[in-house]
Design a protein around this motif. Sequence first.
Motif, PDB file in Angstrom:
ATOM      1  N   CYS A   1      -4.905   5.234 -10.398  1.00 57.47           N
ATOM      2  CA  CYS A   1      -4.734   5.753  -9.050  1.00 57.47           C
ATOM      3  C   CYS A   1      -4.415   7.238  -9.180  1.00 57.47           C
ATOM      4  O   CYS A   1      -3.319   7.620  -9.610  1.00 57.47           O
ATOM      5  CB  CYS A   1      -3.606   5.030  -8.301  1.00 57.47           C
ATOM      6  SG  CYS A   1      -3.441   5.595  -6.585  1.00 57.47           S
TER       7      CYS A   1
ATOM      8  N   ASP B   1      -7.856   3.137  -1.950  1.00 56.48           N
ATOM      9  CA  ASP B   1      -8.449   3.907  -0.847  1.00 56.48           C
ATOM     10  C   ASP B   1      -9.256   3.009   0.089  1.00 56.48           C
ATOM     11  O   ASP B   1     -10.353   3.356   0.522  1.00 56.48           O
ATOM     12  CB  ASP B   1      -9.310   5.043  -1.379  1.00 56.48           C
ATOM     13  CG  ASP B   1      -8.498   6.171  -1.987  1.00 56.48           C
ATOM     14  OD1 ASP B   1      -7.281   6.264  -1.716  1.00 56.48           O
ATOM     15  OD2 ASP B   1      -9.077   6.980  -2.745  1.00 56.48           O
TER      16      ASP B   1
ATOM     17  N   MET C   1       0.845  -1.186   0.000  1.00 49.38           N
ATOM     18  CA  MET C   1       0.000   0.000   0.000  1.00 49.38           C
ATOM     19  C   MET C   1       0.886   1.244   0.000  1.00 49.38           C
ATOM     20  O   MET C   1       1.821   1.348   0.794  1.00 49.38           O
ATOM     21  CB  MET C   1      -0.904  -0.009   1.242  1.00 49.38           C
ATOM     22  CG  MET C   1      -1.898   1.124   1.288  1.00 49.38           C
ATOM     23  SD  MET C   1      -3.144   1.045  -0.013  1.00 49.38           S
ATOM     24  CE  MET C   1      -3.981  -0.487   0.405  1.00 49.38           C
ATOM     25  N   HIS C   2       0.611   2.166  -0.906  1.00 51.59           N
ATOM     26  CA  HIS C   2       1.355   3.419  -0.963  1.00 51.59           C
ATOM     27  C   HIS C   2       0.466   4.525  -1.526  1.00 51.59           C
ATOM     28  O   HIS C   2      -0.537   4.265  -2.182  1.00 51.59           O
ATOM     29  CB  HIS C   2       2.634   3.263  -1.796  1.00 51.59           C
ATOM     30  CG  HIS C   2       2.392   2.873  -3.219  1.00 51.59           C
ATOM     31  ND1 HIS C   2       2.054   1.572  -3.588  1.00 51.59           N
ATOM     32  CD2 HIS C   2       2.441   3.589  -4.366  1.00 51.59           C
ATOM     33  CE1 HIS C   2       1.902   1.526  -4.902  1.00 51.59           C
ATOM     34  NE2 HIS C   2       2.134   2.732  -5.395  1.00 51.59           N
ATOM     35  N   LYS C   3       0.856   5.754  -1.234  1.00 51.57           N
ATOM     36  CA  LYS C   3       0.085   6.934  -1.651  1.00 51.57           C
ATOM     37  C   LYS C   3       0.844   7.684  -2.736  1.00 51.57           C
ATOM     38  O   LYS C   3       2.057   7.863  -2.647  1.00 51.57           O
ATOM     39  CB  LYS C   3      -0.152   7.847  -0.459  1.00 51.57           C
ATOM     40  CG  LYS C   3      -1.053   9.018  -0.743  1.00 51.57           C
ATOM     41  CD  LYS C   3      -1.382   9.766   0.535  1.00 51.57           C
ATOM     42  CE  LYS C   3      -2.418  10.843   0.263  1.00 51.57           C
ATOM     43  NZ  LYS C   3      -2.846  11.510   1.512  1.00 51.57           N
TER      44      LYS C   3
ATOM     45  N   HIS D   1      -4.216   9.652  -3.745  1.00 54.00           N
ATOM     46  CA  HIS D   1      -4.912   8.427  -3.354  1.00 54.00           C
ATOM     47  C   HIS D   1      -3.923   7.295  -3.074  1.00 54.00           C
ATOM     48  O   HIS D   1      -2.769   7.351  -3.466  1.00 54.00           O
ATOM     49  CB  HIS D   1      -5.916   8.015  -4.436  1.00 54.00           C
ATOM     50  CG  HIS D   1      -7.026   8.996  -4.581  1.00 54.00           C
ATOM     51  ND1 HIS D   1      -8.232   8.853  -3.956  1.00 54.00           N
ATOM     52  CD2 HIS D   1      -7.083  10.170  -5.272  1.00 54.00           C
ATOM     53  CE1 HIS D   1      -9.005   9.889  -4.244  1.00 54.00           C
ATOM     54  NE2 HIS D   1      -8.335  10.700  -5.043  1.00 54.00           N
ATOM     55  N   THR D   2      -4.417   6.240  -2.407  1.00 58.27           N
ATOM     56  CA  THR D   2      -3.578   5.095  -2.055  1.00 58.27           C
ATOM     57  C   THR D   2      -4.047   3.852  -2.804  1.00 58.27           C
ATOM     58  O   THR D   2      -5.231   3.720  -3.136  1.00 58.27           O
ATOM     59  CB  THR D   2      -3.632   4.795  -0.542  1.00 58.27           C
ATOM     60  OG1 THR D   2      -4.983   4.507  -0.173  1.00 58.27           O
ATOM     61  CG2 THR D   2      -3.111   5.964   0.273  1.00 58.27           C
ATOM     62  N   HIS D   3      -3.071   2.958  -3.048  1.00 58.35           N
ATOM     63  CA  HIS D   3      -3.434   1.688  -3.680  1.00 58.35           C
ATOM     64  C   HIS D   3      -2.375   0.630  -3.429  1.00 58.35           C
ATOM     65  O   HIS D   3      -1.260   0.917  -3.013  1.00 58.35           O
ATOM     66  CB  HIS D   3      -3.710   1.861  -5.181  1.00 58.35           C
ATOM     67  CG  HIS D   3      -2.515   2.146  -6.025  1.00 58.35           C
ATOM     68  ND1 HIS D   3      -2.451   1.824  -7.356  1.00 58.35           N
ATOM     69  CD2 HIS D   3      -1.322   2.721  -5.754  1.00 58.35           C
ATOM     70  CE1 HIS D   3      -1.299   2.199  -7.859  1.00 58.35           C
ATOM     71  NE2 HIS D   3      -0.585   2.749  -6.912  1.00 58.35           N
ATOM     72  N   SER D   4      -2.787  -0.605  -3.684  1.00 59.52           N
ATOM     73  CA  SER D   4      -1.949  -1.789  -3.571  1.00 59.52           C
ATOM     74  C   SER D   4      -2.441  -2.772  -4.619  1.00 59.52           C
ATOM     75  O   SER D   4      -3.606  -2.722  -5.018  1.00 59.52           O
ATOM     76  CB  SER D   4      -2.099  -2.394  -2.168  1.00 59.52           C
ATOM     77  OG  SER D   4      -1.438  -3.628  -2.072  1.00 59.52           O
TER      78      SER D   4
END
Length: 112
Positions: free
Chosen positions: A84, A70, A48-50, A88-91
């Motif tokens: 993304c 998110d 997970m990172h932004k 916002h955040t995603h993985s």
Amino acid sequence: MKLDYSKIEEQSLPNFKGGEKSMEAKMFFDGKCRILKARLQPGASIGMHKHETNLEVIYVLKGNGTFIYDGESCPIEAGNAHYCAQGHTHSLINTGTEDLEFIGVVPEVQAQ
């Protein structure tokens, strides 16, 4: 400009962004935009990172997996894209039984 990924050396990135296992990637970077062709083995993930100052677009070429965007999970498969947005955040997790292959585009300039 043509990018020939058959001529770009593959790098192994263990625990990429805090994920599980490693991501194998062939990357082009010109100082303004990173374009990579990458793969995750089954069970591998990108942590997970932004995206504070940029954005990312991922297009899945092969396999399937799950994006967490998110905090919400979304299945993804070959032929799907994920966006993304900045802030916002995603993985990405390979939840399938074969390699998850994808193209990722990350402009390194601040998105408008």
